[in-house]
Design a protein around this motif. Structure first.
Motif, PDB file in Angstrom:
ATOM      1  N   ALA A   1       0.851  -1.195   0.000  1.00  0.00           N
ATOM      2  CA  ALA A   1       0.000   0.000   0.000  1.00  0.00           C
ATOM      3  C   ALA A   1       0.886   1.243   0.000  1.00  0.00           C
ATOM      4  N   ASP A   2       0.271   2.401  -0.184  1.00  0.00           N
ATOM      5  CA  ASP A   2       1.049   3.638  -0.241  1.00  0.00           C
ATOM      6  C   ASP A   2       0.979   4.415   1.077  1.00  0.00           C
ATOM      7  N   VAL A   3      -0.149   4.255   1.740  1.00  0.00           N
ATOM      8  CA  VAL A   3      -0.327   4.976   3.000  1.00  0.00           C
ATOM      9  C   VAL A   3      -0.957   4.010   4.013  1.00  0.00           C
ATOM     10  N   ALA A   4      -0.527   4.089   5.246  1.00  0.00           N
ATOM     11  CA  ALA A   4      -1.167   3.273   6.289  1.00  0.00           C
ATOM     12  C   ALA A   4      -1.356   4.125   7.533  1.00  0.00           C
ATOM     13  N   HIS A   5      -2.481   3.910   8.217  1.00  0.00           N
ATOM     14  CA  HIS A   5      -2.795   4.692   9.418  1.00  0.00           C
ATOM     15  C   HIS A   5      -3.287   3.785  10.524  1.00  0.00           C
ATOM     16  N   LEU A   6      -3.050   4.219  11.750  1.00  0.00           N
ATOM     17  CA  LEU A   6      -3.704   3.601  12.902  1.00  0.00           C
ATOM     18  C   LEU A   6      -4.466   4.708  13.606  1.00  0.00           C
ATOM     19  N   LEU A   7      -5.767   4.473  13.759  1.00  0.00           N
ATOM     20  CA  LEU A   7      -6.610   5.522  14.342  1.00  0.00           C
ATOM     21  C   LEU A   7      -7.218   5.043  15.656  1.00  0.00           C
ATOM     22  N   VAL A   8      -7.394   5.998  16.565  1.00  0.00           N
ATOM     23  CA  VAL A   8      -8.064   5.661  17.834  1.00  0.00           C
ATOM     24  C   VAL A   8      -9.200   6.655  18.056  1.00  0.00           C
TER      25      VAL A   8
ATOM     26  N   GLU B   1      -9.021   1.882  -0.889  1.00  0.00           N
ATOM     27  CA  GLU B   1      -8.832   1.969   0.569  1.00  0.00           C
ATOM     28  C   GLU B   1      -9.387   0.724   1.232  1.00  0.00           C
ATOM     29  N   LEU B   2      -8.613   0.232   2.221  1.00  0.00           N
ATOM     30  CA  LEU B   2      -9.109  -0.898   3.010  1.00  0.00           C
ATOM     31  C   LEU B   2      -9.091  -0.470   4.483  1.00  0.00           C
TER      32      LEU B   2
ATOM     33  N   GLU C   1      -4.200   2.605   2.177  1.00  0.00           N
ATOM     34  CA  GLU C   1      -4.700   3.174   0.913  1.00  0.00           C
ATOM     35  C   GLU C   1      -3.654   2.975  -0.170  1.00  0.00           C
ATOM     36  N   SER C   2      -4.125   2.905  -1.411  1.00  0.00           N
ATOM     37  CA  SER C   2      -3.197   2.700  -2.536  1.00  0.00           C
ATOM     38  C   SER C   2      -3.603   3.596  -3.697  1.00  0.00           C
ATOM     39  N   GLN C   3      -2.590   3.933  -4.516  1.00  0.00           N
ATOM     40  CA  GLN C   3      -2.904   4.736  -5.703  1.00  0.00           C
ATOM     41  C   GLN C   3      -3.628   3.907  -6.762  1.00  0.00           C
ATOM     42  N   ARG C   4      -3.459   2.571  -6.694  1.00  0.00           N
ATOM     43  CA  ARG C   4      -4.081   1.700  -7.697  1.00  0.00           C
ATOM     44  C   ARG C   4      -5.559   1.516  -7.376  1.00  0.00           C
ATOM     45  N   TYR C   5      -6.347   1.247  -8.391  1.00  0.00           N
ATOM     46  CA  TYR C   5      -7.752   0.883  -8.170  1.00  0.00           C
ATOM     47  C   TYR C   5      -7.823  -0.567  -7.778  1.00  0.00           C
ATOM     48  N   HIS C   6      -8.779  -0.918  -7.006  1.00  0.00           N
ATOM     49  CA  HIS C   6      -9.019  -2.312  -6.569  1.00  0.00           C
ATOM     50  C   HIS C   6      -7.715  -2.979  -6.145  1.00  0.00           C
TER      51      HIS C   6
END
Lengths: 700, 296
Positions: free
Chosen positions: A180-187, A247-248, A265-270
Motif C-alpha cells: 500500500a502507499d499509506v497506512a494509518h492507525l486511528l483511535v 482503501e481498506l 490506501e493505494s494509488q491503484r484501483y481495486h
C-alpha cells in the motif's frame, strides 16, 4: 552560560520527600539550591542567579491555604532578569494562571500526581529552549494533557516511548506487506477518530465518526474495502499525498469491544483483496496485543511508582491519596474520580479528587454509588447509572451528567475503610479488567492506610515518651530541690528545734508546717517516679533467657571456682516487665552463691509460674549459709556485716532489692538459710502477657 | 594546723544547696571535708563561685581521700553527662583505697548499675531515701574500710631514690657522717608513718647552719603529702644541728602553722631527722622547687 557551568535551579519546596525526589532526579545534571520557606527562597534569590525555579505554591504542610510559593513567583517577577518557573503542585487550581502578574513567568504547571519524569522533561525542555516559556508550549511538548489519551487500549504514547515505536513498526510492516502507499492507525476520541500513527504526514489528524469511511468501519465494526475510494462520499483524502484510489479499513477489536481502526490506501484501483483483509486482521490483533503489553508495562510502572511514593511519603496520606487517584485515572484512562475514606457509619469524606469533586466534601453512604461499594464491600461497576436497579433508590441525588461509575472499596484488615470511585460521562466506560486493576491499586491504598496508622501509633508513642521525658526532666531538676527541703529540715536537730520553739514559737510553727507539707510532696514525686518514668524504660523480658545469659556472665567472672550450676527452668514461662538490669540481679545472686561456697559446690537456679500469675526465681547454694544477723541485714545498704574488702558484695543485694521492688514491682527475700548448709534466695516477679510490648510500647 | 587524725572526705556535687547539706553533716561529724563541683578545672561551673569549691582533678591531685561522695550528674542542664562516672574512675585509678559513695538521682538506676558494676563504687544512696543518719553511717563505714587499706599499704613506701640519685655523694660529704644507707633509713622512718601515699614536688637541697663558729649542714627535702593534703619539710643532719634548728623554730614561734617532730632513730646517734609541717604552703610553691642537680 559557559558549557562547564551547570545550570542552577532553585527548588522551593517544603516537603522533605519531594526535596529528595528532586535531588535524586536533578542533582547529577544541575546545581540545586533548596529553599523550604519564603524567607529562604528570598535569601537565595537575592544572593544567587538561577536559570530556573521549581516552586511549590504551598510552603506549609499544616496550612493548606499557605501560598508563600506564589509570593516567591511574584518576587521572581520583580527581578531584572526573571527566571522561568515550573510550578509543581498537588492542586492545580491553586495557581491562577490568569493572574497577570504571574503570566509569562510560569513556564509549566505540573501536578504532583503526574510521573516525576515530567518535571525532568520540563526542566530539560525549558533549559534547552529559553524561548519556550509559556505554559501552553510546554504542555504541548510534554503531552501531558490526559484528554488526548482518550483511546483506552491503543493510547497514544509520547514520541520516544516504546509503545509508539511499536505501533509505528506495525504500520510500516503493514505498508510493506500490502504494497500500500499509506497506512494509518486511528483511535477514537470523543466523537472523532484520531490518527495516532501514520506513514504519511497525517499524524494527529481527526475524522468525524459519523462522516468518514474509517468512522463507518468503527460504527459498523465491519471492514470496508473500497476499490474506487474517491467515489465514496465520506472519503477524505490524505494530506500532501498523491491521489489515492483504493482503501481498506479494518476495525481493531479486543474481544467484543472496538478499540481502533487500521487503514491502508493505494494509488491503484481495486488494490486490496481477501488476502489483504486477512493480513489486516492479523495486524489488528498484533496491535491490540502490543497495546495490551504496553499498557501492562505502564501499569507495572504506575504501581512501582505508587510503591515508591508510598515509601517516600509514608506520613503524608494526602499525597498518597492524590497519587493513588492519579495513577488510577491514568491506568483506566478515566477523567473524573475521587478517593474517599469512611468518616463514620453513614458518611464518606473525599480525600482526593479531580476538579469535578470537592476535596474534603462529605458523601452520604446511602445515596451514592461509592457508598454502595462501601456498604456491599464489593466493587460496583455500573454501565448505565440511570438504568440500573442498584441506583434506583437514590437516582434523584445523582449527578445527571455521569453515566457510568466504577467504585471499588478499599479494605484494611477485612474492614472497608474507603472507596476509589471513577466516573464517566459516557455509558459503558469501564470494563471488568479496569475493576481488577483498581482492586489491585486499592491494595496500595490500604497499605498506605496501614503505614499511616502505624505512623500515628508511633506518634502517639512518641507523645507518651515525650511526656515521660518531661516527667524525667522534672524529677531530675525538681526532685533534687524537693529532697533538699526535706533534708535541710532534717538538719534541725530535736534539741535545736525545742530551743527554737521556746524562743521563736512562730518560726517553729512555720517550720513544722513546711516539714509537714514536704511529706506529701515527696510522696507525689516518688509516685510519679514509680508510675511514669520507670514504665517507659520497661520492656518485656524473657526470664529464662536472662538467667542463661547471667549464668554465662557469672561464670566468666569467677574462673577460679569449680562450681556446677544446675538449671530448672520452667518451659513456657510468661515474660516480665523489667529492663536489662534484671540480668545483673541474677549475676549478683549467682556470684554471692559462688562466693558463699568458697570452693566447689552446686548451685541450683530455677523458675516457676505461681498460681497467682507471678514468676518465682530461686537460687540455692551449698555454701556457708547466713547467721541470723547476716540474714537480718542482708539487703541493707551500708549495714552489711560482711567483710567487703574480701570481695563480698554488700552493695549488690541492696541494689537488687531496690531494683526488684521499685522497678520490677516484685520482691526478693532469703527463702531459706542454714549456717554451714547453704542459702536459698528467691525472687517474685509479676508476669505479663507475652505480647504486651507490641501493644503498649512498640519497639523501635 | 594540719590534723592527721581527721579523715578526709571529698564531696562532689554541682548543686551548692545540696553540697552544703553534705558539707555540714560531715563537718559536724568531724570529717575534713573538701568540695568539688566539676571534673576538670576547665569544666563550666554555672553560678557556683565559691572559691573553696574546685574541680575533682584539682582536689585529687593534692589530697588523698578516705571517702568521696559523688553526685553522678555534674551538669544540671545536661542530664546525660558522664562527669560523675568519670570522676569515679579517676578516683579509683589512684588505687589508694578511696571509697566512693554514689548519690543517685531520680530515674537513674542505670547509672547506679554502671557506677557499681563497671566503675567500682563502694555504695550508693538514692536521694529519695536519703537521711542524715544513713548518709553518715555510709560514710563512716567507707572511711573505716579505707583505713584498713591504708594500714596494709604503709610498708610499701620508700624514698631512697630521692636521696640516692640527687644528692648521695654530696650528702655523705657534707653531712660528714653516715652513709647513704643511713640517710635512707632516716628518711624512710621519718616519713613512713605520716605520708603513706604519693608525695609530689619532691626536692632535696642543702641548708647551712652556723652554730657558734661551726658550719653544720642539713639535707633539706621538701615534699607535698597528698595524705595530709599539705606541705612538709624534712631535715636530716647531726643531732646538734637539728636541735638548733628546732630551738630556733620554737623560739621564733612566729612562723605560723609550723609543726615539727624530731625523729631519733639512728642507732649511732649521728644523724636525726626533723619534720616540719607547713600548713600555709601551697602545692604551687612546691612545684617551683626543682631538685638540686648533683654537681659532680
Amino acid at each position: 552560560m559557559l558549557p562547564s557551568k551547570l545550570a542552577s535551579i532553585l527548588i522551593v519546596e517544603d516537603e522533605v520527600p519531594w526535596q529528595e525526589i528532586y535531588q535524586d532526579m536533578l542533582q547529577d545534571k544541575y546545581a540545586l539550591t533548596f529553599a523550604g520557606t519564603l524567607q529562604q527562597a528570598e535569601a537565595a534569590l537575592s544572593s544567587n542567579r538561577f536559570d530556573l525555579a521549581i516552586i511549590d505554591p504551598g510552603l506549609d504542610l499544616r496550612d493548606r491555604s499557605n501560598l508563600d510559593g506564589i509570593k516567591v513567583i511574584k518576587r521572581i517577577a520583580t527581578l531584572d532578569s526573571p527566571v522561568p518557573v515550573v510550578v509543581v503542585t498537588g492542586d492545580k487550581t491553586r495557581v491562577q494562571a490568569d493572574d497577570p502578574q504571574l503570566n509569562g513567568f510560569i513556564a509549566a504547571v505540573i501536578e504532583k500526581s503526574a510521573p516525576v519524569a515530567k518535571v525532568t522533561q520540563a526542566v530539560e525542555t525549558i533549559l534547552k529552549s529559553p524561548i519556550a516559556k509559556s505554559a501552553e508550549t510546554v504542555e504541548a511538548v510534554l503531552n501531558i494533557s490526559r484528554a488526548q489519551n482518550r483511546w483506552r487500549y491503543l493510547s497514544r504514547p509520547a514520541p520516544g516511548v516504546t509503545g509508539y515505536e511499536a505501533f509505528k513498526q506495525v504500520v510500516n510492516q503493514l505498508l510493506r506487506l500490502t504494497n500500500a502507499d499509506v497506512a494509518h492507525l486511528l483511535v477514537p476520541t470523543d466523537s472523532e477518530l484520531e490518527i495516532i500513527v501514520a506513514t504519511g504526514q497525517d499524524e494527529g489528524r481527526t475524522f468525524r465518526i459519523n462522516d468518514s469511511v474509517t468512522g463507518r468501519a468503527y460504527r459498523t465494526r465491519e471492514s470496508i474495502n473500497l476499490g474506487d475510494a474517491r467515489s465514496d462520499p465520506e472519503y477524505k483524502p490524505p494530506v500532501k499525498a498523491p491521489q489515492m484510489n483504493s482503501e481498506l479499513v479494518f476495525p481493531v477489536q479486543r474481544g467484543n469491544e472496538i478499540v481502533g481502526v487500521l487503514n491502508i490506501e493505494s494509488q491503484r484501483y481495486h488494490a486490496f483483496g481477501e488476502w489483504h483483509k486477512e493480513l489486516m486482521s492479523a495486524f489488528a490483533d498484533l496491535a491490540v496485543l502490543m497495546a495490551q503489553n504496553e499498557r501492562r508495562q505502564r501499569e507495572v510502572e504506575a504501581l512501582q511508582f505508587i510503591a515508591r511514593e508510598l515509601l517516600r511519603s509514608a506520613l503524608n496520606l494526602d499525597m498518597v491519596w492524590q497519587s493513588i487517584l492519579g495513577r488510577g485515572l491514568e491506568m483506566i484512562n478515566a477523567d473524573i474520580g475521587f478517593l474517599a475514606t469512611k468518616e463514620d457509619y453513614k458518611r464518606l469524606r473525599i480525600k482526593a479528587a479531580t476538579k469535578e469533586h470537592v476535596q474534603g466534601q462529605l458523601l452520604d453512604i446511602d445515596t451514592s454509588v461509592a457508598g454502595l461499594a462501601v456498604r456491599s464491600e464489593l466493587p460496583q461497576r455500573i454501565d448505565d447509572v440511570f438504568n440500573d436497579e442498584r441506583t434506583s433508590l437514590f437516582r434523584d441525588s445523582l449527578d445527571p451528567i455521569v453515566l457510568s461509575v466504577l467504585a471499588v472499596p478499599i479494605q484494611l484488615d477485612n474492614q472497608t475503610i474507603g472507596v476509589l470511585n471513577f466516573e464517566s460521562k459516557s455509558p459503558h466506560a469501564f470494563t471488568a479488567e479496569d475493576e481488577k486493576l483498581i482492586l489491585f491499586l486499592n491494595d496500595y491504598a490500604s497499605l498506605a492506610m496501614r503505614m499511616e496508622r502505624q505512623a500515628r501509633e508511633q506518634a502517639d508513642y512518641e507523645g507518651i515518651r515525650k511526656q515521660n521525658t518531661l516527667a524525667a526532666k522534672f524529677l531530675h531538676n525538681g526532685g533534687t530541690p524537693i529532697c533538699n527541703i526535706r533534708d535541710w529540715l532534717d538538719e534541725i536537730r530535736p534539741d535545736e528545734f525545742s530551743e527554737l520553739k521556746e524562743q521563736f514559737p512562730n518560726i517553729a510553727l512555720v517550720i513544722s508546717y513546711i516539714r509537714k507539707s514536704t511529706i506529701p510532696l515527696i510522696t507525689l514525686v516518688n509516685q510519679l517516679y514509680d508510675q511514669v518514668v520507670q514504665e517507659v524504660s520497661l520492656i518485656s523480658i524473657d526470664v529464662n533467657a536472662t538467667i542463661q545469659s547471667a549464668i554465662a556472665d557469672a561464670l566468666s567472672m569467677e574462673r577460679e571456682y569449680a562450681v556446677n550450676i544446675v538449671t530448672q527452668l520452667a518451659p513456657d514461662l510468661p515474660r516480665t516487665l523489667a529492663n536489662d538490669s534484671l540480668k545483673d540481679v541474677f549475676v549478683e545472686l549467682l556470684q554471692n552463691a559462688i562466693e558463699a561456697m568458697r570452693s566447689a559446690g552446686e548451685i541450683q537456679i530455677g523458675t516457676e509460674l505461681l498460681p497467682n500469675n507471678t514468676i518465682r526465681v530461686w537460687v540455692s547454694d551449698t555454701g556457708e549459709g547466713m547467721t541470723p544477723i547476716v540474714r537480718q541485714h542482708a539487703f541493707n545498704s551500708g549495714f552489711t556485716t560482711k567483710n567487703r574488702s574480701a570481695g563480698m558484695h554488700g552493695l549488690g543485694l541492696s541494689w537488687c532489692k531496690q531494683f526488684i521492688e521499685t522497678t520490677c514491682k516484685g520482691s526478693i527475700y532469703v527463702e531459706h538459710t542454714e549456717p554451714g548448709k547453704g542459702t536459698t534466695m528467691a525472687l517474685i516477679l509479676p508476669a505479663c502477657a507475652n505480647n504486651i510490648k507490641n501493644s503498649a510500647f512498640p519497639q523501635h | 594546723m594540719l590534723d592527721e587524725q581527721r579523715k578526709k572526705v571529698l564531696v562532689i556535687e554541682d548543686d551548692p544547696n545540696r553540697r552544703q547539706l553534705y558539707y555540714r553533716a560531715l563537718e559536724l561529724a568531724n570529717y575534713w571535708v573538701l568540695e568539688a563541683n566539676r571534673l576538670r578545672d576547665s569544666d563550666r561551673t554555672g553560678q557556683d563561685d565559691d572559691e573553696k569549691v574546685l574541680s575533682v582533678m584539682h582536689q585529687i591531685g593534692r589530697h588523698f581521700f578516705h571517702a568521696a561522695v559523688i553526685d553522678l550528674s555534674l551538669i544540671k542542664e545536661d542530664a546525660q553527662n558522664r562527669a560523675g562516672q568519670e570522676a569515679l574512675t579517676v578516683i579509683n585509678n589512684y588505687k589508694e583505697g578511696t571509697k566512693c559513695i554514689v548519690i543517685s538521682q531520680y530515674g537513674k538506676d542505670e547509672d547506679v548499675r554502671e557506677a557499681w558494676r563497671v566503675r567500682g563504687a563502694y555504695d550508693y544512696l538514692p536521694k529519695r531515701t536519703y537521711s542524715r543518719e544513713t548518709f553518715l553511717v555510709l560514710v563512716e563505714s567507707a572511711v573505716k574500710e579505707a583505713e584498713l587499706r591504708i594500714n596494709a599499704m604503709l610498708t610499701k613506701f620508700s624514698y631512697y631514690i630521692l636521696v640516692d640519685v640527687s644528692a648521695r655523694t654530696q650528702a655523705q660529704e657534707k653531712l660528714k657522717s653516715g652513709g647513704s644507707e643511713e640517710i635512707r633509713s632516716i628518711v624512710d622512718e621519718a616519713l613512713r608513718h605520716y605520708f603513706p601515699y604519693d608525695l609530689q614536688c619532691k626536692s632535696a637541697t642543702f641548708e647551712s647552719i652556723c652554730i657558734g663558729d661551726v658550719q653544720h649542714c642539713l639535707l633539706l627535702i621538701k615534699l607535698w603529702s597528698r595524705y595530709l593534703g599539705g606541705a612538709l619539710e624534712l631535715r636530716v643532719g647531726s643531732r646538734e644541728a637539728c636541735q638548733f634548728r628546732q630551738i630556733a623554730l620554737v623560739a621564733g614561734g612566729k612562723k605560723s602553722g609550723v609543726d615539727f617532730k624530731v625523729c631519733e632513730i639512728d642507732p649511732r646517734d649521728k644523724l636525726v631527722g626533723l619534720v616540719e609541717y607547713l600548713s600555709s604552703a601551697t602545692i604551687e610553691e612546691f612545684a617551683s622547687v626543682q631538685p638540686e642537680q648533683d654537681e659532680e
